[in-house]
Structure formats: structure tokens, C-alpha cells
Scaffold this active site. Structure first.
Site, short mmCIF file in Angstrom:
data_model
loop_
_atom_site.label_atom_id
_atom_site.label_comp_id
_atom_site.label_asym_id
_atom_site.label_seq_id
_atom_site.Cartn_x
_atom_site.Cartn_y
_atom_site.Cartn_z
CB SER A 125 -0.87 -0.01 1.26
OG SER A 125 -1.53 1.22 1.41
CE1 TYR A 149 -3.85 -2.64 5.61
CE2 TYR A 149 -3.23 -0.39 5.03
CZ TYR A 149 -3.59 -1.67 4.65
OH TYR A 149 -3.68 -1.99 3.32
CE LYS A 153 -1.44 -4.50 3.37
NZ LYS A 153 -1.74 -5.81 2.79
P1 NAD Z 1 -11.11 -6.87 1.31
O1 NAD Z 1 -11.34 -6.84 2.78
O2 NAD Z 1 -12.26 -6.61 0.42
O3 NAD Z 1 -10.46 -8.28 0.90
C1 NAD Z 1 -9.61 -8.98 1.76
C2 NAD Z 1 -10.08 -10.43 1.78
O4 NAD Z 1 -9.25 -11.18 2.66
C3 NAD Z 1 -11.51 -10.59 2.28
O5 NAD Z 1 -12.24 -11.36 1.37
C4 NAD Z 1 -11.36 -11.29 3.62
O6 NAD Z 1 -12.46 -12.15 3.90
C5 NAD Z 1 -10.06 -12.05 3.44
N1 NAD Z 1 -9.31 -12.33 4.67
C6 NAD Z 1 -9.03 -11.46 5.67
N2 NAD Z 1 -8.29 -12.09 6.61
C7 NAD Z 1 -8.10 -13.37 6.17
C8 NAD Z 1 -7.42 -14.50 6.69
N3 NAD Z 1 -6.80 -14.45 7.87
N4 NAD Z 1 -7.43 -15.64 5.98
C9 NAD Z 1 -8.07 -15.72 4.78
N5 NAD Z 1 -8.74 -14.68 4.25
C10 NAD Z 1 -8.75 -13.51 4.94
O7 NAD Z 1 -9.92 -5.85 1.01
P2 NAD Z 1 -9.40 -5.31 -0.39
O8 NAD Z 1 -9.75 -3.89 -0.50
O9 NAD Z 1 -9.77 -6.24 -1.47
O10 NAD Z 1 -7.83 -5.38 -0.13
C11 NAD Z 1 -7.07 -6.50 -0.50
C12 NAD Z 1 -5.63 -6.30 -0.08
O11 NAD Z 1 -5.12 -5.10 -0.64
C13 NAD Z 1 -5.44 -6.17 1.42
O12 NAD Z 1 -4.26 -6.84 1.78
C14 NAD Z 1 -5.29 -4.68 1.64
O13 NAD Z 1 -4.52 -4.39 2.77
C15 NAD Z 1 -4.57 -4.26 0.36
N6 NAD Z 1 -4.80 -2.87 -0.01
C16 NAD Z 1 -6.08 -2.42 -0.17
C17 NAD Z 1 -6.29 -1.08 -0.51
C18 NAD Z 1 -7.70 -0.56 -0.64
O14 NAD Z 1 -7.87 0.66 -0.54
N7 NAD Z 1 -8.70 -1.38 -0.88
C19 NAD Z 1 -5.21 -0.23 -0.69
C20 NAD Z 1 -3.92 -0.73 -0.53
C21 NAD Z 1 -3.72 -2.07 -0.19
C1 WQD Z 2 -9.30 9.93 0.59
C2 WQD Z 2 -9.47 11.42 0.85
C3 WQD Z 2 -9.72 11.96 3.17
C4 WQD Z 2 -13.58 9.95 3.71
C5 WQD Z 2 -6.81 4.84 2.67
C6 WQD Z 2 -5.74 4.15 3.42
C7 WQD Z 2 -4.72 3.59 2.48
C8 WQD Z 2 -5.36 2.72 1.41
C9 WQD Z 2 -6.48 3.43 0.75
C10 WQD Z 2 -5.24 0.46 2.25
C11 WQD Z 2 -8.69 11.92 2.07
C12 WQD Z 2 -10.99 12.30 2.41
C13 WQD Z 2 -12.41 10.44 3.19
C14 WQD Z 2 -14.62 10.85 4.07
C15 WQD Z 2 -13.21 12.67 3.35
N1 WQD Z 2 -5.89 1.52 1.97
N2 WQD Z 2 -12.22 11.78 3.02
N3 WQD Z 2 -14.39 12.18 3.88
O1 WQD Z 2 -6.97 7.80 3.52
O2 WQD Z 2 -6.10 8.25 1.18
O3 WQD Z 2 -6.23 5.96 1.99
O4 WQD Z 2 -7.40 3.94 1.73
O5 WQD Z 2 -4.06 0.26 2.13
O6 WQD Z 2 -3.86 2.85 3.24
O7 WQD Z 2 -5.12 5.11 4.25
O8 WQD Z 2 -8.31 7.10 1.46
O9 WQD Z 2 -10.65 7.19 0.77
O10 WQD Z 2 -10.11 7.26 3.24
O11 WQD Z 2 -9.56 9.22 1.81
O12 WQD Z 2 -13.07 13.88 3.21
O13 WQD Z 2 -15.68 10.46 4.56
O14 WQD Z 2 -10.85 11.67 1.16
O15 WQD Z 2 -9.48 12.91 4.16
O16 WQD Z 2 -8.25 13.22 1.76
P1 WQD Z 2 -6.86 7.38 2.12
P2 WQD Z 2 -9.73 7.62 1.84
#
Ligand code: NAD
Ligand code: WQD
Length: 337
Positions: A125, A149, A153
Site C-alpha cells: 500500500s 495497518y 505492510k
Molecule cells: P477486502 O477486505 O475486500 O479483501 C480482503 C479479503 O481477505 C476478504 O475477502 C477477507 O475475507 C479475506 N481475509 C481477511 N483475513 C483473512 C485470513 N486471515 N485468511 C483468509 N482470508 C482472509 O480488502 P481489499 O480492499 O480487497 O484489499 C485487498 C488487499 O489489498 C489487502 O491486503 C489490503 O490491505 C490491500 N490494499 C487495499 C487497498 C484498498 O484501498 N482497498 C489499498 C492498498 C492495499
Molecule cells: C481519501 C481522501 C480523506 C472519507 C486509505 C488508506 C490507504 C489505502 C487506501 C489500504 C482523504 C478524504 C475520506 C470521508 C473525506 N488503503 N475523506 N471524507 O486515507 O487516502 O487511503 O485507503 O491500504 O492505506 O489510508 O483514502 O478514501 O479514506 O480518503 O473527506 O468520509 O478523502 O481525508 O483526503 P486514504 P480515503
């Protein structure tokens, strides 16, 4: 064609990646404990692609359950999405986060080593970047753990780098996602957050569909174009395709390398809200409120390494992301329920 184990494949990013993998002709085994997803997402993946996948319900923290997958199925590559991702929750329950994200990751690696599967694509991330100076963010700018979190990562990335350094059989991609949004064009699969959404896009679509009253804009005094936070939003289908590019790259390579997965274009919260209104014709009630703890003013990717080395090119505009997020929400006002 490869046989791909997708951990967390029923989740938001995993389900979209499964669609692209199946469409490209790969075989897919999904391993997910369904703690933040449901099997219906996988039914829809199969319906969209007219292909079948194998689903195994299990938890990456339990070695025997993952070992079983490797003994029951031939696997060439693992794409590791499984894990927990809510920053606030990670501050309240750090042990749970370290358990799922770090211990779970370690168990998976041990099972892979036993099964002699050494190709891995890991969901990292952009949250690991310090993000206070260099914008756009290049893969080599300083990284920092800002919350539990992002610490999970960072630890996992560092562990993977050390493992690949010590054992040349490993080939590992660290994909650092910026802000994934949007949904499959069909509106059949999409993001389905449990409870009140933390992220901007699902919050906006839930206001639009009438599930939430108004959007709170966190901070309007940042040093940005209009005072609100700027982020690099990336369409989930572009992100899914980055995994296919990484898979092709890693199958013929060794070592561990990080790539940014973002568009390189930043949009402010107000720009996102205003564009959503233009694209959908639906007004979004909002209030300006104070900054959210831990937020940075701007986060935007330098994606040139992924473009050059992976041959990946994001296709979708912000307007596409908004239209597709809304299409999913409108067709599924209560998510998969
Ligand atoms: P999500 O929660 O929709 O998907 C994660 C999946 O993992 C879920 O289906 C959940 O049931 C499963 N899971 C959780 N713990 C588990 C375990 N112990 N064993 C087996 N399955 C398990 O999340 P997502 O948005 O699809 O994110 C996927 C990956 O990408 C995550 O690792 C997240 O940290 C990373 N990521 C997400 C974002 C984002 O904004 N969505 C951004 C950066 C990184
Ligand atoms: C985006 C912008 C908020 C909600 C997060 C995690 C990051 C990654 C993606 C997993 C910011 C603003 C948000 C609201 C708002 N996930 N905001 N009102 O914080 O950039 O990233 O998700 O890895 O690790 O930190 O994403 O969508 O929460 O926010 O004004 O109700 O929207 O302040 O500027 P963020 P976000």
C-alpha cells in the site's frame, strides 16, 4: 497459462483480479475465510467470465489449511490479498492486525516453500510512504509506519525483501496500491464495506443512494488546489490488470521488486465530489469538517517504473471510476446482501 492461488480472492480487489485472471485463461484457486466478503462475489465472478474457479474457505493463519490447498492443487503463483485493512481498527486491535497480516503472511510463505512455489505477488500500500516531501512518490522515497495497518505492510515488505535476498529461488512483486476505486463495468461486483465506510468513494455512493445523510469533508485548509486532500485514485480493473502484468514479469525473473500502482494524477476531495455530481446528476450533501488524524495533504504515484518495467498502462479516467462506482452501488444498494 498459470495456475494461480488468490488469497483473499472473494474481497474487493481479489474478486476483480479473479475476473481478469480467468478472462486471460489462467486457472484460479481462491482461498478466503470470508471474514470481510461473501461467496456471492465469487458466484458473480464466474457468471461474468463464464469460467469456473475453485473456492476453498480457510484462514491463512492456519498452516494446515494452506498446506492442504497446495497438496490438493497444482499452484504456480500466489497473489496474496488476504488481510485486514482498516486503519482505525488497527489502532484499537493491533494484535489482531499483526496476526492476520504478518503471522498469516509468514504461514503462507512457509506453505509455499514446502510446496516449492516461489512466485508471489503481494498487496502492499502507498500508505507506507512518508508522503511529506516528494510528490509524485517514487518507489525509492522513504517509507514509514504511520499506524499498525501500514506497519504490517512495511514489515511484510521487508520480510519478503530479506527472504528473496537470502534465497534466489524467490520471485516477488510488491504492488503498492494508491487509492483503488470503481467497479467492474457490469456493476455485478464492487466494493462492499461493512458498516460505515472509512473511504471516500463508498461514502459518496452511499450518500447518493440514500444510506448516509451527508459527506464530511475532512480538512479544507491543506496546501492543495482547493484546500481538500488530494489522492491518486486508480480504477480497480486497472489495478487488477497490474497483477497480470506483474505475474508475467515475475514468472521469468528472480528477486523482489516494488512497483507503484496509481495513475500519476491527483484529485482533491472537492474535485471528486463535484465530478461525481456531474457524471451521475445526483447532488451530494456535504459539510466541511476538521482534518482526519493521520491524513496527508497529497498522495500521488510516480508510476513510471510499472509502466516501463511491467508494460502496464492504466486506462480509466476519474469519470469512469465514478460512473462505475455508482453503477455498482445503484444496482446493489445494500452491497451483496
Ligand atoms: P477486502 O477486505 O475486500 O479483501 C480482503 C479479503 O481477505 C476478504 O475477502 C477477507 O475475507 C479475506 N481475509 C481477511 N483475513 C483473512 C485470513 N486471515 N485468511 C483468509 N482470508 C482472509 O480488502 P481489499 O480492499 O480487497 O484489499 C485487498 C488487499 O489489498 C489487502 O491486503 C489490503 O490491505 C490491500 N490494499 C487495499 C487497498 C484498498 O484501498 N482497498 C489499498 C492498498 C492495499
Ligand atoms: C481519501 C481522501 C480523506 C472519507 C486509505 C488508506 C490507504 C489505502 C487506501 C489500504 C482523504 C478524504 C475520506 C470521508 C473525506 N488503503 N475523506 N471524507 O486515507 O487516502 O487511503 O485507503 O491500504 O492505506 O489510508 O483514502 O478514501 O479514506 O480518503 O473527506 O468520509 O478523502 O481525508 O483526503 P486514504 P480515503
Amino acid at each position: 497459462m498459470a495456475s494461480v492461488l488468490v488469497t483473499g480472492g472473494a474481497g474487493y480487489l481479489g474478486s476483480h483480479t479473479c475476473v481478469e485472471l480467468l478472462s486471460a485463461g489462467h486457472d484460479v484457486v481462491v482461498f478466503d475465510n470470508l471474514s470481510n466478503s461473501c461467496e456471492e462475489a465469487l458466484n458473480r465472478v464466474q457468471e461474468l467470465t463464464h469460467k469456473s474457479l475453485t473456492f476453498v474457505q480457510g484462514d491463512i493463519r492456519y498452516q494446515d489449511e494452506i498446506d492442504q490447498v497446495f497438496s490438493d492443487h497444482h499452484i504456480d503463483v500466489v497473489i496474496h490479498f488476504a488481510g485486514l485493512k482498516a486503519i482505525n481498527e488497527s489502532l484499537e486491535t493491533p494484535l489482531t492486525y499483526f496476526d492476520h497480516n504478518v503471522v498469516g503472511g509468514t504461514q503462507l510463505l512457509k506453505s509455499m516453500e514446502k510446496a516449492k512455489v516461489f512466485t508471489l505477488i503481494f498487496s502492499s500500500s502507498a500508505t507506507i510512504y512518508e508522503a511529506i516531501g516528494d510528490i509524485p512518490l517514487h518507489e525509492d522515497v522513504p517509507v514509514l509506519s504511520k499506524n499498525n495497518y501500514s506497519y504490517t505492510k512495511l514489515i511484510t515488505e521487508q520480510m519478503l525483501q530479506q527472504i528473496a535476498k537470502a534465497d534466489s529461488r524467490w520471485s516477488i512483486a510488491l504492488l503498492r496500491y494508491f487509492n483503488p476505486v470503481g467497479a467492474h463495468k457490469s456493476g455485478r461486483i464492487g466494493e462492499d464495506p461493512q458498516g460505515v465506510p472509512n473511504n471516500l468513494m463508498p461514502y459518496i455512493t452511499q450518500v447518493a443512494v440514500g444510506r448516509r445523510k451527508k459527506l464530511s469533508i475532512y480538512g479544507h485548509d491543506y496546501d492543495t488546489i482547493d484546500g481538500t486532500g488530494v489522492r491518486d485514485y486508480i480504477h480497480v480493473v486497472d489495478l487488477a490488470n497490474a497483477h497480470l502484468c506483474a505475474l508475467n514479469n515475475r514468472l521469468g525473473a528472480k528477486g523482489c521488486r516494488a512497483w507503484n500502482i496509481g495513475t500519476g494524477r491527483g484529485s482533491s476531495v472537492l474535485q471528486v465530489k463535484n465530478s461525481f455530481e456531474e457524471v451521475t446528476g445526483i447532488p451530494i450533501a456535504f459539510e466541511l469538517s476538521s482534518r482526519r488524524a493521520g491524513d496527508v495533504a497529497t498522495s500521488c504515484a510516480d508510476n513510471s517504473r510499472a509502466v516501463t518495467e511491467l508494460g502496464w498502462q492504466p486506462q480509466y479516467t476519474l469519470e469512469d471510476m465514478l460512473a462505475d462506482s455508482w453503477n455498482w452501488q445503484k444496482q446493489n444498494p445494500n452491497g451483496y446482501n
